[in-house]
Structure formats: structure tokens, C-alpha cells
Design a protein around this motif. Sequence first.
Motif, PDB file in Angstrom:
ATOM      1  N   ASP A  75     135.961  17.346  44.198  1.00 35.77           N
ATOM      2  CA  ASP A  75     136.437  18.280  43.190  1.00 35.77           C
ATOM      3  C   ASP A  75     137.902  17.994  42.882  1.00 35.77           C
ATOM      4  OD1 ASP A  75     137.014  20.324  41.535  1.00 35.77           O
ATOM      5  OD2 ASP A  75     136.441  21.939  42.917  1.00 35.77           O
ATOM      6  N   VAL A  76     138.185  17.731  41.617  1.00 30.13           N
ATOM      7  CA  VAL A  76     139.570  17.449  41.237  1.00 30.13           C
ATOM      8  C   VAL A  76     140.470  18.628  41.614  1.00 30.13           C
ATOM      9  CG1 VAL A  76     141.132  16.920  39.320  1.00 30.13           C
ATOM     10  CG2 VAL A  76     138.825  16.012  39.326  1.00 30.13           C
ATOM     11  N   LEU A  77     139.903  19.832  41.520  1.00 34.13           N
ATOM     12  CA  LEU A  77     140.708  21.021  41.781  1.00 34.13           C
ATOM     13  C   LEU A  77     141.010  21.214  43.263  1.00 34.13           C
ATOM     14  CD1 LEU A  77     139.044  23.476  39.261  1.00 34.13           C
ATOM     15  CD2 LEU A  77     141.163  22.203  39.000  1.00 34.13           C
ATOM     16  N   ASP A  78     140.315  20.474  44.106  1.00 35.47           N
ATOM     17  CA  ASP A  78     140.570  20.628  45.541  1.00 35.47           C
ATOM     18  C   ASP A  78     140.492  19.249  46.208  1.00 35.47           C
ATOM     19  OD1 ASP A  78     141.132  21.771  47.925  1.00 35.47           O
ATOM     20  OD2 ASP A  78     139.110  22.546  48.284  1.00 35.47           O
ATOM     21  N   ILE A  79     141.464  18.421  45.865  1.00 35.25           N
ATOM     22  CA  ILE A  79     141.433  17.029  46.335  1.00 35.25           C
ATOM     23  C   ILE A  79     141.749  16.958  47.821  1.00 35.25           C
ATOM     24  CG2 ILE A  79     142.344  14.713  45.960  1.00 35.25           C
ATOM     25  CD1 ILE A  79     143.503  15.760  43.321  1.00 35.25           C
ATOM     26  N   PRO A  80     140.898  16.295  48.613  1.00 36.75           N
ATOM     27  CA  PRO A  80     141.264  16.025  50.006  1.00 36.75           C
ATOM     28  C   PRO A  80     142.348  14.954  50.011  1.00 36.75           C
ATOM     29  CG  PRO A  80     139.136  15.051  49.488  1.00 36.75           C
ATOM     30  CD  PRO A  80     139.617  15.716  48.240  1.00 36.75           C
ATOM     31  N   ILE A  81     143.589  15.403  50.026  1.00 31.49           N
ATOM     32  CA  ILE A  81     144.697  14.521  49.685  1.00 31.49           C
ATOM     33  C   ILE A  81     144.869  13.376  50.683  1.00 31.49           C
ATOM     34  CG2 ILE A  81     146.724  15.597  50.799  1.00 31.49           C
ATOM     35  CD1 ILE A  81     146.576  14.798  47.097  1.00 31.49           C
ATOM     36  N   ALA A  82     144.651  13.658  51.972  1.00 32.51           N
ATOM     37  CA  ALA A  82     144.842  12.616  52.981  1.00 32.51           C
ATOM     38  C   ALA A  82     143.874  11.469  52.730  1.00 32.51           C
ATOM     39  CB  ALA A  82     144.647  13.190  54.375  1.00 32.51           C
ATOM     40  N   LYS A  97     133.955   9.021  42.137  1.00 26.25           N
ATOM     41  CA  LYS A  97     133.009   8.166  42.851  1.00 26.25           C
ATOM     42  C   LYS A  97     132.389   8.914  44.020  1.00 26.25           C
ATOM     43  CE  LYS A  97     134.471   4.969  45.599  1.00 26.25           C
ATOM     44  NZ  LYS A  97     135.048   3.801  46.264  1.00 26.25           N
ATOM     45  N   GLN A  98     133.170   9.814  44.611  1.00 26.12           N
ATOM     46  CA  GLN A  98     132.678  10.522  45.796  1.00 26.12           C
ATOM     47  C   GLN A  98     132.302  11.965  45.492  1.00 26.12           C
ATOM     48  OE1 GLN A  98     135.478   9.290  49.199  1.00 26.12           O
ATOM     49  NE2 GLN A  98     136.464   8.655  47.295  1.00 26.12           N
ATOM     50  N   ASN A  99     132.160  12.261  44.210  1.00 19.79           N
ATOM     51  CA  ASN A  99     131.797  13.625  43.800  1.00 19.79           C
ATOM     52  C   ASN A  99     132.731  14.673  44.389  1.00 19.79           C
ATOM     53  OD1 ASN A  99     129.583  13.168  42.104  1.00 19.79           O
ATOM     54  ND2 ASN A  99     128.302  12.742  43.895  1.00 19.79           N
TER      55      ASN A  99
END
Lengths: 197, 197, 270
Positions: C57-64, C53-55
Motif C-alpha cells: 500500500d502506497v499509503l503505508d509503505i514498509p520503509i525499511a 510489484k509486491q502489492n
Amino acid sequence: MNQIKNIVEALLLSSGEPLSADRIHKIINSKESCTKADILEAIDTLKIDYENKEIEVSRVASGYRIQAKSTINDFLNIIYADKTPRYSRALMETLSIIAYKQPVTRGDIESIRGVSVSSSIMRTLTDRNWIKIVGYRDVPGKPAMFSTTNEFLDYFGLEKLSELPDLPDIKEPQNLSLDLEPDMADEVTQVSSEQLN
Amino acid sequence: MNQIKNIVEALLLSSGEPLSADRIHKIINSKESCTKADILEAIDTLKIDYENKEIEVSRVASGYRIQAKSTINDFLNIIYADKTPRYSRALMETLSIIAYKQPVTRGDIESIRGVSVSSSIMRTLTDRNWIKIVGYRDVPGKPAMFSTTNEFLDYFGLEKLSELPDLPDIKEPQNLSLDLEPDMADEVTQVSSEQLN
Amino acid sequence: MDKPIQAEMPFAIVQGEQLTELPKDLYIPPVALQVFLEAFEGPLDLLLYLIRKQNLDVLDIPIAEITEQYVDYINLMKDLELSLAGEYLLMAAMLAEIKSKMLLPIFEEIEEEDDPRAELVRRLLEYERYRSVSEEIDLLNRVDRDVYLSTAETGNYQQPDILPDIELPDLIIAFQEVLKKAEMYSTLHFMKEPLSVKERMSEILDKINGKDFVKFEDLFNLQEQKTGLVVTFLAILELMKELLIEVVQAQEFGIIHVKMLVEKENHEPN
């Protein structure tokens, strides 16, 4: 010869399931002497006969069947309005995992989907004869392993599993910024240990 | 005109139910202009086309349908012979318990198999004349006692029950005996009532 | 303490205003929200939705960020008293764990370790492959929707009433199965007496009486068959239920100890 073609046509229309050339041969040969080549020729002639018609002979996993050409789907949709069965996303995902990873256990499916597999989905798939148990995995609990059936391929108009759409490639999580280097290091180690063997 | 005939043929073959001339007219007319006379003419032409084939157009109460001619019935017998149904494991186990432990009540069978006996299994076995009621046990509820029949022995080519093969290599559980003495069968009932307590 | 406050993701924009929580006076038919929330096929599906939804990157998820949004959804579902599958809570715990690992100060050695997100990313990507291919399969020409089979009636054909055939060996095999099962039951029946739970409870109490702590595993006699081990376990559970013993574990994956709640001496009159 024409007679064999007519019998083949009538059998394909009234058998209630696709018939392979071998099976048709066995059925007809039990009464009237014919070769398998005769059957294949009859099927080819039917295909030509149907070229100008609105029906066609199609080949699927379990054999040949006769179906309406898609050109008259508009008319048939009127007759079948709202009678088309719908399948949930959960069911399609479960079916896809079984199709591409077979044989799989329920546990395998659950670990990919991240949710437990509902028994009603497995029952629907089994009742439709799309999946079947092909064995039991030799681990504690002896879970059943499922595979897809020819009826599954028939339903989707396919002859073999390899005709399914390609499974998208895995995007390797190696690209994660942090672990690029250790992975490279691992690769080197593997190569060197391979060379040792 | 030929085109209308082909559409009528494909609709009759793929509609899954008989179609009246009016209905066919309405369906086709929704896309391609035609009269009801055109439809009736198409059906008549189909009938002539099919004269040398093994299928025919037949008229039934709700309309027209295409069916296989009775000349191919012999072949259909072969197709359906391949579809011979099989008995469930539950039915086989129930029958074997009655054969080896007769006379037994449903309660006996349930306590041995650990699951309840479905009425449909008992009905199937009775319909097939393989089992019959031979009396009622003198305990509360007066349950019926079942035994196998002479037809059962005939089916397996046996003259008497004692010709049923012995079962080697199976350690006999204390509460299950191969003896056909009724008092032993009673013991089973006692065991099951103990288990209930 | 001052710390930068991360802006909450709005889940709706009403008349240009971002809403970050459900207005208390707003009535949303629970059925509508339920349909929306039930549209997710599980925690992985929900996570992929939040990421896509927020475009991101799955490979670099902003985890927080993702963890916070994920938990918002979970809470929304809870607020609406929707039954929440356990898997959703498990994922929330996993996200929190990854988040805490990412917050750890990075030393040289740790830097070379796997990214804490790697396993989650692998699962997300794996799930996405099957999810997307299942959508393709859904589009294949299928019988009764895109393909209509041609069939002829077998009008004047009477399908013979075929009765299933059985062979004598089938019958014998069936009875052997019955015997095997019955044998199993009778074994259980037989075991019940020597291995009663009550008896085992007394044995356990004897074992731990007068001692401060006894190791959990010491209560089991490994020479016993599985049935014996199960009986011991049942006895321990029964003793816990009757508040006769206490089972403690000082740390995660640490040794489990068993202790008597009330000393026998104090318990017994004289």
C-alpha cells in the motif's frame, strides 16, 4: 450554394491545417459574397454527403478537417507501415503535466517527475508545436512558463482541453495511520478561524 | 462496387503519396476480393463524380492522386498569405547594427551582440539586397565591411541614413557610438580584440 | 549482537531457487540489463514499481524494506557501471533519512507530528496521477497512428514566395535591445577593474590575519552590489584553492568560519 460547398471541401483538403468556419468565411467572402451561415450549412451538407463515403469531416481545436474513417485504417496501416512516430514515456509524462497543470515551468515538471527534464524532450514538443512559452514566472531566474497549443489538441483529435481524460483523484495521504488525528484537529482550527473572518 | 470506389477515394486522399492502380489493387485485395479492372473503373467513376467539384483525380509518374483544381488558387493565396514568415530576433538585431553602425565587419557585430553571426543571416540580408560589402578593413584577415543599400532605404521610405530615428533615453555605452564615422567603428574592433585578451 | 535478519527480496528465481545477488559467473548482457534499468523514468517511477510489484500500500509503505530494495537496485546499476542520475542517489538519501526518523523512539508529543513518510507518499501519489493519465493520453486517437488526414495536392498551384515584412519601429526596437545588451557588457567591463578578485583576496587575508576565526558572512560587505558580493565569494574560493584559508562548519546549518591556514607572520620571512 453547391459551389460554396465544393470550395469549402477543396479548401479543407488543400489548406494543410484545420480551418475554422470564421476563417473559411473570410477566405471565400474575399472573392465571393457569402455569409458565415452559408459556410456552416456547407459543412453540414458535406457531413451528410460523406455518410456513405470512407472519409468524414471532423472538428478539432483549430477548426474542421477531413480525415479517413477508421473503417479503412487496416488499408492505410499497410501504406504507413512503420512510419508512425513513437513517443517515449518521458515525453508523454512531460506533455501530460504541461497539459493538466498549465502554465508550468520546467521546475514544476521536474518536481512532479522527480527527474530533470531533458532539453531534447522540450525541443521535440516545441518543434511539433504542441507546447509554447506563454510567459515568464515572476520569481528569481524568470523561468519560462509553458502551455499546450491548439495543434496539440488537433493531434489528439480533441476540440478543447476539457476533453482530455480526467486526471485521477488524489488519494489523500491523510489516511496515513499516524497523522489522522492532527489533521482532524487542523480542520477544526481552520473552520473556527474562518468563522472569525 | 460503390464501396470499392469509396475506399479508393479515401486511400488516394489519405495516403500522402500518389498510388498506382496496381498498388491500390494489392492493398484492397488483401482484405476484399477485387480485380484490377474494378480499381480502374472506380478511378474513372471518381473522375466523373468530381467533374462539378473543385477537386480532381490527376495522374502523375508514380500513380494517381487527388488535387485541388486551379480554380481555387485565388483562395489558396489568401491561406498562404496568412502564413507570412517572420524574421528572427537575431536577424533584426544584426540588421539594426549594420544600419546604425555602418560600415561594420562581422567581428564588430559579434562583439556588440556577444554571439557569433550566422552565415545564413548575412546571406538572407544580402539576398534581400538590404546590405552589401563596401570594402575591406585594413587589419589582419582583411574582413569585409558591410553597409546598408539604397534598397534598404527605399524599403523604409527613407531618403538618407540620417533620417533613421535617433534613439532617445538609452544611455550610450562608451564603446558604442551612433556616429557613422569609420574611425569610431574601428574602436569597436579594438574593444573586441581587447576582450579576447 | 543478535538482531533479526530481514530476508532479502530475491530479484530473480532460477529453477525454483531465489537469487538475491547476481551470480558472479552468470553473464547477463549489460545491454539487456541496461534496457531494463533504463525503463524507469526516475526514482519515483522505480519506487512505485517496487511497491506495486509486491502489492504494497502506497499509503503505508514498509520503509525499511523498500529502502533496502531500492538500494539494491542502485548498487546493481553501479556494479554495471551504468551512469546513474543524481536524482537516484538523492532519493536513496531521502529514504535513509525517513527510515532513521521512523526508528526514533516515539514519545507522546512526537506521535502527533507528521508521519515522516508523508512527503514521499504525497510525491509518489502525485507522480502516479500524471503517469497514469499519460498512459490514457497515449491511447487517444492520434494523427498518423489512428487517424489519417485527407489531403488534396495543390498540384498546379505555385505557393508564392512571401518575404517577411518589417516596419521601421521593429528595426529601432531591435537596436534598442542591442544597446541594452551592449550596455550590460560595458558595465561588466567597467566593474572588472575596481573589483578585481586578486585585490579582494588581499583584503580578505588582511581581515582574517591574526584572528582565530572570522565569520564567513563578516567577509561580505552588504553595502556592495551583487557584483561585489560575487567577487568576494570568488576571492574566497580562490583562497581555498590556493590553500591559504580554511573554511569550516562545525555542525549542519551552523555558522561557517574562515581561518587562515598559515599565519602571515610565520609565512613571511621576518
